[in-house]
Scaffold this active site. Structure first.
Site, mmCIF file in Angstrom:
data_model
loop_
_atom_site.group_PDB
_atom_site.id
_atom_site.type_symbol
_atom_site.label_atom_id
_atom_site.label_comp_id
_atom_site.label_asym_id
_atom_site.label_seq_id
_atom_site.Cartn_x
_atom_site.Cartn_y
_atom_site.Cartn_z
ATOM 1 N N VAL A 1 44.288 30.444 42.550
ATOM 2 C CA VAL A 1 42.820 30.783 41.996
ATOM 3 C C VAL A 1 42.348 32.046 42.350
ATOM 4 O O VAL A 1 42.072 33.155 41.567
ATOM 5 C CB VAL A 1 41.810 29.604 42.099
ATOM 6 N N CYS A 2 42.482 32.435 43.823
ATOM 7 C CA CYS A 2 42.266 33.671 44.388
ATOM 8 C C CYS A 2 43.039 34.522 43.919
ATOM 9 O O CYS A 2 42.630 35.864 43.521
ATOM 10 C CB CYS A 2 42.209 33.449 45.974
ATOM 11 N N ASP A 3 44.236 34.636 43.625
ATOM 12 C CA ASP A 3 45.170 35.633 43.019
ATOM 13 C C ASP A 3 44.903 35.701 41.706
ATOM 14 O O ASP A 3 44.945 37.055 41.440
ATOM 15 C CB ASP A 3 46.733 34.847 43.133
ATOM 16 N N THR B 1 41.656 37.851 41.522
ATOM 17 C CA THR B 1 41.745 39.491 41.878
ATOM 18 C C THR B 1 42.437 39.962 40.756
ATOM 19 O O THR B 1 42.276 41.261 40.381
ATOM 20 C CB THR B 1 42.280 39.308 43.350
ATOM 21 N N SER C 1 40.884 33.114 49.975
ATOM 22 C CA SER C 1 42.264 33.573 50.631
ATOM 23 C C SER C 1 43.094 34.206 49.424
ATOM 24 O O SER C 1 43.297 33.458 48.366
ATOM 25 C CB SER C 1 43.101 32.543 51.455
#
Length: 166
Positions: free
Chosen positions: A59-61, A64, A54
């Protein structure tokens, strides 16, 4: 199949594990405007496909943002970030984060990408963290299934693989 944990708990991945040398499986996901996107839509380019559970998590932020930063340094490489976040949420997140060099794609509708690439987490209906590089002829040249979904991928290896793919 790759063994993956989420917050140190084993999870079940649906679909088939993708390996280097495979022909990249096709998929249908949704762009931020809800239009369908397939692998063929980026044919002729090298694709670095960044998979995140998500966008709205730390971590996803960071993942990306890192690939967005690297995108400006790569020639003929499209960076696709796939998650199960709704397309409208992805669009809002990208606008707030200043993400302009990465195309975010939603697999929320039917987990087409997740099942095709073996990253759909059955227990959570999220995607496991992974990175794939697909060359301009649809051959998979790099695969990383991150063994713990809350860890970062090997950014340097993925970027180098994208640079060397044709």
């Amino acid at each position: 199949m790759a063994a993956v944990t989420f917050k140190e708990n084993p999870v079940t991945l649906l679909g088939n594990e993708v390996k280097v040398g495979d022909t990249a499986p096709d998929f249908t996901v949704l762009a931020n405007d809800m239009s369908p996107v397939t692998l063929d839509d980026s044919k002729g380019s090298v694709r670095l496909i960044s998979v995140v559970p998500s966008l709205d998590t730390g971590v996803c932020d960071q993942q990306t943002r890192k690939f967005n930063e690297e995108a400006s340094k790569l020639d003929n490489v499209k960076i696709l970030t796939v998650s199960v976040d709704l397309p409208m949420a992805q669009k809002r997140w990208c606008a707030a984060a200043g993400i302009e060099n990465v195309q975010t794609l939603s697999d929320h509708r039917d987990l087409s990408f997740g099942k095709a690439y073996g990253v759909a987490i059955e227990e959570l209906r999220l995607l496991a963290r992974a990175v794939f590089v697909v060359d301009s002829n649809d051959k998979v040249t790099y695969v990383e299934y991150v063994s713990e979904a809350t860890n970062h991928p090997d950014y340097e290896a993925a970027v180098e693989a994208a640079k060397s793919a044709k």
